[in-house]
Design a protein around this motif. Sequence first.
Motif, PDB file in Angstrom:
ATOM      1  N   HIS A 243       0.812  -1.217   0.000  1.00  0.00           N
ATOM      2  CA  HIS A 243       0.000   0.000   0.000  1.00  0.00           C
ATOM      3  C   HIS A 243       0.844   1.265   0.000  1.00  0.00           C
ATOM      4  O   HIS A 243       0.356   2.341   0.307  1.00  0.00           O
ATOM      5  CB  HIS A 243      -0.916   0.013   1.231  1.00  0.00           C
ATOM      6  CG  HIS A 243      -1.923  -1.087   1.236  1.00  0.00           C
ATOM      7  ND1 HIS A 243      -1.627  -2.365   1.684  1.00  0.00           N
ATOM      8  CD2 HIS A 243      -3.216  -1.123   0.843  1.00  0.00           C
ATOM      9  CE1 HIS A 243      -2.701  -3.124   1.575  1.00  0.00           C
ATOM     10  NE2 HIS A 243      -3.669  -2.404   1.072  1.00  0.00           N
TER      11      HIS A 243
ATOM     12  N   ARG B 211      -3.853   4.773  -2.090  1.00  0.00           N
ATOM     13  CA  ARG B 211      -4.915   5.203  -1.185  1.00  0.00           C
ATOM     14  C   ARG B 211      -5.342   4.041  -0.297  1.00  0.00           C
ATOM     15  O   ARG B 211      -5.499   2.918  -0.755  1.00  0.00           O
ATOM     16  CB  ARG B 211      -6.106   5.700  -2.001  1.00  0.00           C
ATOM     17  CG  ARG B 211      -7.235   6.247  -1.148  1.00  0.00           C
ATOM     18  CD  ARG B 211      -8.353   6.773  -2.017  1.00  0.00           C
ATOM     19  NE  ARG B 211      -9.459   7.262  -1.201  1.00  0.00           N
ATOM     20  CZ  ARG B 211     -10.577   7.767  -1.709  1.00  0.00           C
ATOM     21  NH1 ARG B 211     -10.724   7.835  -3.030  1.00  0.00           N
ATOM     22  NH2 ARG B 211     -11.530   8.185  -0.901  1.00  0.00           N
TER      23      ARG B 211
ATOM     24  N   HIS C 264      -8.036   2.156   1.965  1.00  0.00           N
ATOM     25  CA  HIS C 264      -9.476   2.028   2.154  1.00  0.00           C
ATOM     26  C   HIS C 264      -9.730   1.647   3.619  1.00  0.00           C
ATOM     27  O   HIS C 264      -9.409   0.541   4.048  1.00  0.00           O
ATOM     28  CB  HIS C 264     -10.045   0.962   1.213  1.00  0.00           C
ATOM     29  CG  HIS C 264      -9.874   1.306  -0.240  1.00  0.00           C
ATOM     30  ND1 HIS C 264     -10.689   2.204  -0.896  1.00  0.00           N
ATOM     31  CD2 HIS C 264      -8.953   0.884  -1.148  1.00  0.00           C
ATOM     32  CE1 HIS C 264     -10.298   2.312  -2.162  1.00  0.00           C
ATOM     33  NE2 HIS C 264      -9.243   1.526  -2.333  1.00  0.00           N
TER      34      HIS C 264
ATOM     35  N   SER D  62     -15.104   0.400   7.935  1.00  0.00           N
ATOM     36  CA  SER D  62     -16.127   1.160   8.647  1.00  0.00           C
ATOM     37  C   SER D  62     -16.098   0.856  10.135  1.00  0.00           C
ATOM     38  O   SER D  62     -16.483   1.681  10.961  1.00  0.00           O
ATOM     39  CB  SER D  62     -17.511   0.827   8.077  1.00  0.00           C
ATOM     40  OG  SER D  62     -17.765  -0.569   8.149  1.00  0.00           O
TER      41      SER D  62
ATOM     42  N   GLY E 189      -7.150  -1.862   7.130  1.00  0.00           N
ATOM     43  CA  GLY E 189      -8.141  -0.813   6.927  1.00  0.00           C
ATOM     44  C   GLY E 189      -8.313   0.061   8.150  1.00  0.00           C
ATOM     45  O   GLY E 189      -9.409   0.570   8.420  1.00  0.00           O
TER      46      GLY E 189
END
Length: 325
Positions: free
Chosen positions: A15, A19, A21, A24, A117
């Motif tokens: 990464h 970007r 990710h 949530s 994430g």
Amino acid sequence: MPRQAVAPDDLDYRHQGSRVHLASHQRGADATAIGQLATQIPGALVSLAVVSALALGLFGTVVGWLVVVAWVASGALVFHRPTELRFARHVLKLRTPLAEERARLEPIWREVTARAGIEANTYELMVENSDDLNAVAVAGHVVGVTTYSLNKIPSSNLAAVLAHELGHHTGGHAWAGLLGYWYSLPGRLAWAFTRGMARIALAVAGVFSAAATGLLILFMGMFVVAGFLVAWYITIPLVVAPYLLAWVGRLGELRADQQAAALGFAPEMAEVLHHFQAEEDAAKAVAAGQGKKLQEPTGLARLLSTHPDNYTRLRALEPYLQLPR
């Protein structure tokens, strides 16, 4: 002063420059964290009784209840970043990374958190001066790593260690453990004080006569038995709690290993565990060469271990180590 050699940077940065990710759901409380909290409830109730008795006895009704409420609310400090940092510095002896340490540590941490994430800046990276391969997840926002881990092991292995600690954070193990420890502390201090007073009483009785000592032991025994019978719903869980906490702790370690494996660090996590086992084997060999034998934990001592043995952890990683067909 000669510059310290840095371990090879062999990490696959998937990464870097791309970007991230973000998930949530950044953190939560898995079954291990909930189990830690549930197991600590009897101890917390005893602590509440101790704090209430002392506060009301010393300060009276109004001020005493304010003290009790303040103690109950103090658990929120587990998530208060400045308090966490003070705890890490003064209790765990962690420190802020030096510039060269941060230059090595932060890219690896960003890769680990990107794979998960997770927002990297959610957590504070700190360093412990130690020659052991180790790391620690503290409260809600601190990840500590030893200087040995930082300087001596390859970046991929360091990433696995950090991913393991991230698993403790995202699963809620770190804050649940510290919260349970904090709320059970007054009860444990009261128990330690009671045991100390009992020892002093027995020593004083022993000065006078064996009969006085025997009568005191009989009285104490009757008091303990009466406590078990009258408040069995508290005393029995208190006796069982250390074993349940150790069991939940072992599950937490396995879950954190699985978190590291799920992020792609299963082989590196296995290498770290083999390193731990090699250190244990070397210590046994040194002891054998000196005519000594290191005692293996057995029986109840093994049940009180908060970490599974290395072979158990390696077996749990096997599904992640299998090559795809």
